[in-house]
Design a protein around this motif. Structure first.
Motif, PDB file in Angstrom:
ATOM      1  N   ALA A 224      78.038  46.308  63.266  1.00 43.30           N
ATOM      2  CA  ALA A 224      77.886  45.365  64.372  1.00 43.30           C
ATOM      3  C   ALA A 224      77.080  44.141  63.938  1.00 43.30           C
ATOM      4  CB  ALA A 224      77.216  46.049  65.559  1.00 43.30           C
ATOM      5  N   ILE A 225      76.012  44.366  63.193  1.00 41.64           N
ATOM      6  CA  ILE A 225      75.216  43.253  62.679  1.00 41.64           C
ATOM      7  C   ILE A 225      76.076  42.356  61.790  1.00 41.64           C
ATOM      8  CG2 ILE A 225      73.347  42.646  61.087  1.00 41.64           C
ATOM      9  CD1 ILE A 225      72.248  43.498  63.723  1.00 41.64           C
ATOM     10  N   GLU A 226      76.849  42.981  60.928  1.00 49.56           N
ATOM     11  CA  GLU A 226      77.711  42.210  60.019  1.00 49.56           C
ATOM     12  C   GLU A 226      78.783  41.450  60.797  1.00 49.56           C
ATOM     13  OE1 GLU A 226      79.086  45.282  57.454  1.00 49.56           O
ATOM     14  OE2 GLU A 226      77.160  45.482  56.406  1.00 49.56           O
ATOM     15  N   TRP A 227      79.340  42.074  61.841  1.00 53.03           N
ATOM     16  CA  TRP A 227      80.362  41.396  62.642  1.00 53.03           C
ATOM     17  C   TRP A 227      79.768  40.184  63.359  1.00 53.03           C
ATOM     18  CZ3 TRP A 227      81.793  39.811  67.489  1.00 53.03           C
ATOM     19  CH2 TRP A 227      83.155  39.556  67.688  1.00 53.03           C
ATOM     20  N   LEU A 228      78.559  40.356  63.883  1.00 52.21           N
ATOM     21  CA  LEU A 228      77.884  39.231  64.538  1.00 52.21           C
ATOM     22  C   LEU A 228      77.700  38.085  63.552  1.00 52.21           C
ATOM     23  CD1 LEU A 228      74.770  39.428  66.854  1.00 52.21           C
ATOM     24  CD2 LEU A 228      74.842  37.802  64.980  1.00 52.21           C
TER      25      LEU A 228
END
Length: 248
Positions: A224-228
């Protein structure tokens, strides 16, 4: 033994209910730290939204009110006008602020209400099951857009901060993220400034915080952090968007 870190006074001892990887908890702590540092806990009134942060009144150790869905700016306006000596803030998600509450936030900013708004943008409706939000990115999948958001069906994602910055009544608008230690520090600085502007009676301030929703995005917290970082930040660029004090 000397204690070098601890829970902010402006947070209660209630355990957060948020999903693993959700960054609401980080933002709660930043807001509470700012309240502590400005020494305004006894003078602060918060307004909780409808959404994942609906229980914010259990977490912030200040006077809190619960607003109907999207109506936090309207309720906060009434509170501030009656208690002009208080520091009033709203804490709202993108479904609450950018969908059903669009009119309320636009007109509060247009009037230059002396309020501080913390706007959590995770590009989806979190509490109600992952439906498409006004901030959902193009081609991003949601329960109501299983093939991804398409322009011909749902239009473009709304950049709320840029829109609110065009209004003469807004004083300070910034977008931050809590995806890394460096950005968390910048987020706190922006939140503190947004509260200081109100304390100093300088008008309406809003800080948009890019946040994650691993549960409804269907990914792990790390993913999720990477997608953000890969998708949200390019579309929603970070930094101050409007700062009347600097512009002067």
């Amino acid at each position: 033994m000397e204690q070098i870190a601890g829970k902010p006074e402006a947070l209660t001892d209630k355990e957060f209910h948020y999903c693993p990887g959700c960054t609401h908890g980080i933002v709660h702590r930043l807001v509470a730290e700012v309240i502590d540092e400005l020494e305004i806990q006894e003078e602060t009134i918060g307004v909780a939204p409808v959404g994942c942060a609906v229980l914010a009144y259990e977490y912030f150790d200040v006077d809190m009110h619960q607003a109907a869905h999207g109506r936090a700016p309207a309720l906060a306006t009434g509170i501030k006008r009656v208690h002009s000596d208080k520091t009033v803030f709203t804490y709202q998600g993108d479904g609450d602020l950018a969908a059903i509450g669009t009119a309320e936030i636009v007109h509060a900013a247009a009037r230059g209400e002396e309020l501080t708004t913390i706007f959590i943008n995770n590009a989806i409706f979190g509490m109600t099951g992952g439906q498409m939000a006004p901030t959902t990115l193009l081609d991003q999948k949601a329960t109501t857009s299983p093939e991804g958001r398409k322009v011909k069906d749902a239009g473009y994602p709304i950049r709320m901060s840029e829109m609110l910055a065009t209004l003469d009544g807004s004083t300070y608008i910034a977008r931050v993220s809590v995806d890394s230690p460096q950005n968390i520090k910048k987020a706190k600085k922006a939140i503190k400034k947004a509260f200081e502007i109100q304390v100093e009676g300088k008008g309406f301030a809003l800080v948009e915080v890019l946040s994650t929703c691993p549960t409804n995005w269907g990914v792990s917290p790390q993913e999720a952090i990477e997608w953000l970082q890969d998708n949200m930040i390019p579309y929603y660029p970070l930094g101050p968007i409007k700062d009347v004090e600097v512009e002067k």
